[in-house]
Write a protein that holds these residues in place. Structure first.
Motif, mmCIF file in Angstrom:
data_model
loop_
_atom_site.group_PDB
_atom_site.id
_atom_site.type_symbol
_atom_site.label_atom_id
_atom_site.label_comp_id
_atom_site.label_asym_id
_atom_site.label_seq_id
_atom_site.Cartn_x
_atom_site.Cartn_y
_atom_site.Cartn_z
ATOM 1 N N ARG A 258 0.848 -1.209 0.000
ATOM 2 C CA ARG A 258 0.000 0.000 0.000
ATOM 3 C C ARG A 258 0.876 1.248 0.000
ATOM 4 O O ARG A 258 0.600 2.206 -0.706
ATOM 5 N N GLY A 259 1.971 1.226 0.778
ATOM 6 C CA GLY A 259 2.902 2.342 0.797
ATOM 7 C C GLY A 259 3.554 2.564 -0.556
ATOM 8 O O GLY A 259 3.730 3.698 -0.993
ATOM 9 N N VAL A 260 3.903 1.468 -1.228
ATOM 10 C CA VAL A 260 4.483 1.564 -2.571
ATOM 11 C C VAL A 260 3.492 2.225 -3.519
ATOM 12 O O VAL A 260 3.844 3.118 -4.296
ATOM 13 N N GLU A 261 2.236 1.801 -3.444
ATOM 14 C CA GLU A 261 1.204 2.359 -4.326
ATOM 15 C C GLU A 261 1.002 3.852 -4.072
ATOM 16 O O GLU A 261 0.886 4.639 -5.018
ATOM 17 N N LEU A 262 0.954 4.248 -2.807
ATOM 18 C CA LEU A 262 0.772 5.663 -2.475
ATOM 19 C C LEU A 262 1.974 6.492 -2.915
ATOM 20 O O LEU A 262 1.816 7.594 -3.449
ATOM 21 N N LEU A 263 3.177 5.965 -2.687
ATOM 22 C CA LEU A 263 4.390 6.676 -3.081
ATOM 23 C C LEU A 263 4.453 6.820 -4.590
ATOM 24 O O LEU A 263 4.745 7.898 -5.105
ATOM 25 N N ARG A 264 4.151 5.762 -5.317
ATOM 26 C CA ARG A 264 4.181 5.845 -6.776
ATOM 27 C C ARG A 264 3.124 6.822 -7.281
ATOM 28 O O ARG A 264 3.394 7.631 -8.178
ATOM 29 N N ALA A 265 1.936 6.793 -6.711
ATOM 30 C CA ALA A 265 0.877 7.712 -7.144
ATOM 31 C C ALA A 265 1.303 9.164 -6.921
ATOM 32 O O ALA A 265 1.096 10.017 -7.788
ATOM 33 N N ALA A 266 1.903 9.451 -5.764
ATOM 34 C CA ALA A 266 2.348 10.824 -5.485
ATOM 35 C C ALA A 266 3.461 11.233 -6.440
ATOM 36 O O ALA A 266 3.477 12.365 -6.939
ATOM 37 N N ALA A 267 4.396 10.329 -6.714
ATOM 38 C CA ALA A 267 5.490 10.632 -7.650
ATOM 39 C C ALA A 267 4.944 10.826 -9.056
ATOM 40 O O ALA A 267 5.317 11.780 -9.762
ATOM 41 N N ASP A 268 4.053 9.928 -9.491
ATOM 42 C CA ASP A 268 3.444 10.058 -10.819
ATOM 43 C C ASP A 268 2.693 11.378 -10.951
ATOM 44 O O ASP A 268 2.810 12.075 -11.964
ATOM 45 N N ASP A 269 1.915 11.727 -9.917
ATOM 46 C CA ASP A 269 1.152 12.980 -9.952
ATOM 47 C C ASP A 269 2.083 14.185 -10.082
ATOM 48 O O ASP A 269 1.795 15.115 -10.835
ATOM 49 N N LEU A 270 3.189 14.173 -9.340
ATOM 50 C CA LEU A 270 4.113 15.300 -9.390
ATOM 51 C C LEU A 270 4.784 15.394 -10.759
ATOM 52 O O LEU A 270 4.879 16.484 -11.329
ATOM 53 N N VAL A 271 5.221 14.270 -11.295
ATOM 54 C CA VAL A 271 5.850 14.285 -12.623
ATOM 55 C C VAL A 271 4.837 14.740 -13.671
ATOM 56 O O VAL A 271 5.156 15.554 -14.552
ATOM 57 N N ASP A 272 3.611 14.237 -13.591
ATOM 58 C CA ASP A 272 2.567 14.628 -14.541
ATOM 59 C C ASP A 272 2.204 16.107 -14.414
ATOM 60 O O ASP A 272 1.782 16.726 -15.393
ATOM 61 N N LEU A 273 2.365 16.675 -13.224
ATOM 62 C CA LEU A 273 2.069 18.086 -12.998
ATOM 63 C C LEU A 273 2.965 18.983 -13.846
ATOM 64 O O LEU A 273 2.542 20.024 -14.322
ATOM 65 N N GLY A 274 4.210 18.560 -14.056
ATOM 66 C CA GLY A 274 5.159 19.369 -14.810
ATOM 67 C C GLY A 274 6.018 20.209 -13.885
ATOM 68 O O GLY A 274 6.036 19.990 -12.669
ATOM 69 N N VAL A 275 6.729 21.155 -14.471
ATOM 70 C CA VAL A 275 7.615 22.018 -13.694
ATOM 71 C C VAL A 275 7.274 23.483 -13.958
ATOM 72 O O VAL A 275 6.881 23.845 -15.054
ATOM 73 N N PRO A 276 7.428 24.328 -12.940
ATOM 74 C CA PRO A 276 7.163 25.753 -13.129
ATOM 75 C C PRO A 276 8.163 26.336 -14.144
ATOM 76 O O PRO A 276 9.305 25.872 -14.234
ATOM 77 N N PRO A 277 7.765 27.348 -14.870
ATOM 78 C CA PRO A 277 8.678 27.951 -15.844
ATOM 79 C C PRO A 277 9.904 28.591 -15.198
ATOM 80 O O PRO A 277 10.918 28.780 -15.867
ATOM 81 N N THR A 278 9.851 28.871 -13.913
ATOM 82 C CA THR A 278 10.996 29.470 -13.219
ATOM 83 C C THR A 278 12.046 28.444 -12.820
ATOM 84 O O THR A 278 13.127 28.823 -12.369
#
Length: 155
Positions: free
Chosen positions: A82-102
């Protein structure tokens, strides 16, 4: 997510503990005199910014990064499936979010180091292009990302 691939046989606990330490250090370090957001020029030339990624605000990025750090702490306390799934989901969400232009290219390289370490801790890998990092590492990537976090994501 297309940037993450399954990889077996990695020492999960050691990598995870190292990343928790890095995240804690990065989130807790504050510059003595923070620069104003206006002092960091927003890259506009696509040849300078790397691949086209979504462009969240600094606040959106920082909120996602904090969620990832919280998920990593939970996983460190209970490294179960369950921890692996939550960690992967949070990492995937952050990567999918992208990066600020700054976020500069060197900072994107440092960001890749952090997130790729998290993926590695759960047996996955992450391509540098997934976070807009240059193909090859550049000098001071980790310091550039730490500076970005200190300026835009103070604890």
């Amino acid at each position: 997510m297309s940037g993450a691939h399954r990889r077996d046989g990695r020492p999960v606990v050691l990598a995870l503990m190292m990343m928790v330490g890095v995240l804690a250090l990065v989130l807790l370090v504050r510059p003595e005199e923070p620069e104003s957001p206006a002092s960091a020029p927003a890259p506009t030339d696509p040849s300078v910014t790397g691949p086209s990624l979504p462009t969240p605000s600094e606040e959106e990025f920082c909120a996602g990064f904090r969620r990832l750090a919280a998920s990593q702490s939970e996983y460190a306390a209970a490294p179960d499936q369950r921890g692996v799934e939550l960690l992967r989901a949070a990492a995937d969400d952050l990567v999918d979010l992208g990066v600020p232009p700054t976020m500069t290219l060197p900072a994107r390289g440092g960001y890749h180091t952090v997130v790729a370490g998290i993926y590695d801790s759960i047996g996955l890998s992450l391509e540098r292009a997934a976070v807009g990092a240059p193909d090859e590492p550049v000098a001071n990537e980790d310091a550039a990302f730490s500076s970005f976090l200190a300026e835009y994501c103070p604890a």
